[in-house]
Design an enzyme around this catalytic site. Sequence first.
Site, mmCIF file in Angstrom:
data_model
loop_
_atom_site.group_PDB
_atom_site.id
_atom_site.type_symbol
_atom_site.label_atom_id
_atom_site.label_comp_id
_atom_site.label_asym_id
_atom_site.label_seq_id
_atom_site.Cartn_x
_atom_site.Cartn_y
_atom_site.Cartn_z
ATOM 1 N N GLY A 187 -20.321 -39.960 -1.312
ATOM 2 C CA GLY A 187 -21.534 -39.382 -0.753
ATOM 3 C C GLY A 187 -21.386 -37.883 -0.609
ATOM 4 O O GLY A 187 -20.317 -37.307 -0.817
ATOM 5 N N GLY A 197 -20.243 -30.847 2.726
ATOM 6 C CA GLY A 197 -19.227 -31.242 1.775
ATOM 7 C C GLY A 197 -19.490 -32.584 1.125
ATOM 8 O O GLY A 197 -20.510 -33.224 1.379
ATOM 9 N N ASP A 231 -24.611 -36.115 16.735
ATOM 10 C CA ASP A 231 -25.211 -36.467 15.443
ATOM 11 C C ASP A 231 -25.043 -37.957 15.150
ATOM 12 O O ASP A 231 -24.668 -38.347 14.043
ATOM 13 C CB ASP A 231 -24.582 -35.634 14.328
ATOM 14 C CG ASP A 231 -25.449 -35.604 13.071
ATOM 15 O OD1 ASP A 231 -24.891 -35.331 11.980
ATOM 16 O OD2 ASP A 231 -26.660 -35.862 13.158
#
Length: 1010
Positions: A714, A719, A839
């Site tokens: 992914g 990054g 997050d």
Amino acid sequence: MNFSFPCLLIYFLSLIYSTIPDDVDRVALLAIKSQISDDPHGILNSWNHSLPVCQWYGVTCGTRHPDRVVSIRLVSKDLVGTVSPYVGNLSFLHHFYLTNNTFTGHIPSQIGHLLRLRYLGLENNTFEGEIPANISNCINLKGLGLAGNHLFGAIPHQLGLLSKLEVLTIHKNRLTGDLINSVIINMTSLQRLSASYNYFQGSIPNNIGATLKNLTFFSVGDNKISGTIPPSFYNLSHLQVFDISINRFEGILPLDIGFRFPRLTIFSIGENFFHGNLPSSLSNLTQLVELSVYSNNFTGKIMFSAGSMPNLLYFDVSFNYLGIGEADDLSFLQTLINCSHLQLLQCSSNNFGGILPESLGNLTTELTELEFGQNQISGNIPRGLFNLIHLKRLNLEQNQLTGHLSPLIGIKVTELQAFNCRKNNLIGNIPYSLGNLSWLSWLYLGHNKFEGMIPTSLGNCTNLLYLSLTHNNLNGALSPHLFHASMLIELNLHQNRLQGVIPVEITQLSNLVALDISENAFSGELPTSLSGCTSLVSLSMGGNLFSGNIPQSFKSLTSLSFLNLSNNRLYGVIPDFLARFSLMALDLSFNNFEGEVPRIGVFSNYTALKILRNNKLCGGIPELHLPRCHNNTTETESKRTGRLSVAVTVIIVVASLIVGVSTMSLVYFLLCFRRKQNKLSQISSFNLKEPFFKVSYAMLLKATDRFSQANLLGAGRFGCVYKGVLDPESSMVVAVKVINLEEEAATKSFMAECETLRNIRHRNLLKIVTACSSADFQGNEFKALVYEFMPNGNLQQWIHIDHHHRPLSLLQRVNIAIDVASALDYLHNSCQVPIIHCDLKPSNILLDADMVANVGDFGLARFYSHTIANNSSSVAVKGTVGYAAPEYGLGSMVSKEGDIYSYGIVLIEMMTAKSPIDTMFEGDLDLHKYAKSAALSDHIDPTLLDDGVSASNKIDRKLGCIKSVIEIGVKCSVESPQDRMRIEDVIEELQITRDVLNELDVTGIMQSKK
């Protein structure tokens, strides 16, 4: 001499066999032959009944017993097969060599029957399994060679009984355990130990100098051995080879080390943690061939002399802290002039000051590698350096060199394969003579002050793979001849003053993987000839004067992962084929594109897409805040759209201010918590809480198959994540997150994640294997985090089912919810300083092989304290749209309640399979309100009840459980932070729900049995 009963029994049996003719040996040899599946050279054709055994190829019989086999030597014959256990019947065997073949399987334990065996050579095959413990029965063994196989496990401690063993070679396997303390220390006759490239641990025992007095060869490099070198070790005055590189040794070198080891030929201690000065007594190592102390913490000036080392081939002191930035730091180079065989001189990444002396030209012309990169060296490149006519690698990067680059580099020095002088202050034109370097593969001249045109002669460098001229003052047009270097893999011309059109000859670069011509003044339309560069993965053409449409011919660039066309004069619609590419990042900002923005592929990933200042675009995913695409818009709709546009503009401005202040706060915060970092070295690791692996760029490159697309898991803003196999011993599968350092906040995110992971360890938090801050092969900065691999991917993939995943059951989802809640409870309430994740979302919840949930991605995590919470100037990081708490958008501080809100949204998403950014949520409607107001049967994920069970009472109870979980999600995601549930209460209620579901499962099983 002491014998165990089995040894005595075998010994007496061998005496009995000694009276039997050669039939026993014949049968054994034919059994060995029968296990060999491939004999390409036919060397075993003589092993038949027509010849006496003693005339068979590779077989030798004894003198005292002429009918008995004493030696088998089948070396480097490309034999394939396994070793028959019948080898144990060759009771007179003294020598058994199968080196350099392809024998597989386990080493037969019957070798332990060979009491007369003196030398066993099985090196460089593919034997696997553990080393048989009963080899210790071969009490006459003097040489044991098992190197270059796939053996694993600990060395049996019984091998320490081999008191006559003189040579032990076990390097290049997967062996573990404490080798020296448990086995080697008892081998009192040992002279040579070669055990590098394994996974041995432990330390060197204090009495080694008194026990292994005959040791001449000690090589244990590339293991995990730690501690200091005990004083008694330096009593081994016969030592010739001392290799302990790539371990975890520490301490200082004794001042008299050069007098302790007068016969030393190899001194290799690189990649450890030694510190202090390099002793001047090293001058006494007059027989030295290799001096390798790279990647340690040595300091000060080099005070020893190499003038008395005429046989020196390799001198490597790179990646230390040697030198003090003074003019005479490099005075030791004068002593190397007498080293007439010197081939490698490595002094990169230190603190050497001064200038490169003209006397460099007096070094031997046998020198092939010269490296002084990453120091404080100033002045011009001395002309004498170009007397080293056989140089193949020259690295002068990241210094303070000035002046011109002499054309002698391509006139006198013609064998260069790699030349790197980037990040200096070199001026003038790039020498045309570089075109004479026909073997050149790497050329890095970036970050200097070169001017003029790129010499067309570079097209003559037909072996050129990597060319970087970035950040110079080069001008003029590109010559078509430049693209005659058709082997190019990377071409970087970023930030120069180049102009004109791109020659059509660029299509010849069929191997090109990365092309960066951004920040120049190229013009014309985008070259359709680029369609021939079908291997392109990264294409950066931003910051130029290109105009026109994106050509349809670009559809052949199907390997693209990164595309930047920003800051040009491009127009027209965005071609559909870009949505079908596997792009990780796309930047079309600051152009004049128009029409509808696609919603699939990279266009569905808000963090990977940049389309700012294209005012005629419409549609796309909601996060883009673009106007709807309408063919006919009424006046009322126009006004409403106008009002919305103003509102959106206000929101964007406010959000930008918030993010800006937040970024400043994050930088301040990280500066307060960041530990002092060492200088960037080629191989270094963050010193986290656990003794993590020490990894390098090369190791990660190998682990991920050169970061291949096949291993890509992914990509995100900061990054890309790749699957890799880091530890061959255990086939440890890991996930490698390579930080995108071109993204401004990526380094901050990397440091935040390292700081957070340094402080946490919990069953439901993603485990980090190591953090690596390193340099790649070209010296570019490289940062990566290596995590435990989660074979079942992330929760996002399971909720929104693709063809790779089956639906999650309700019980599985509740278990995952409890796992995540437990992780939050730990972060908020069990850490010394509470940690706010900031997050939390399904894509950051990873599932291991047992479907246990692990919370990952701590790139936005914050340490929570009353000081930070009460600081009104410290604005929170927003997180991800749809999951971030609403108060964050108004400037509130990060809080535990903010994580609880995100968790509530995740819970609702798990039960409904609806994303909070779904297009159905418009205006005031969001996922929280949807779950709160809609009828239960209307909004649950239909797969939750699709279990083939029709019993109404069971369905009702399952519906009750689903409703309970949704209610918890709603309570966690209410607007007011103080009204949200406590995580402790969440866990308690979910555990009650899980108990009900477990009871339903047990009932269902019992009913099915009836």
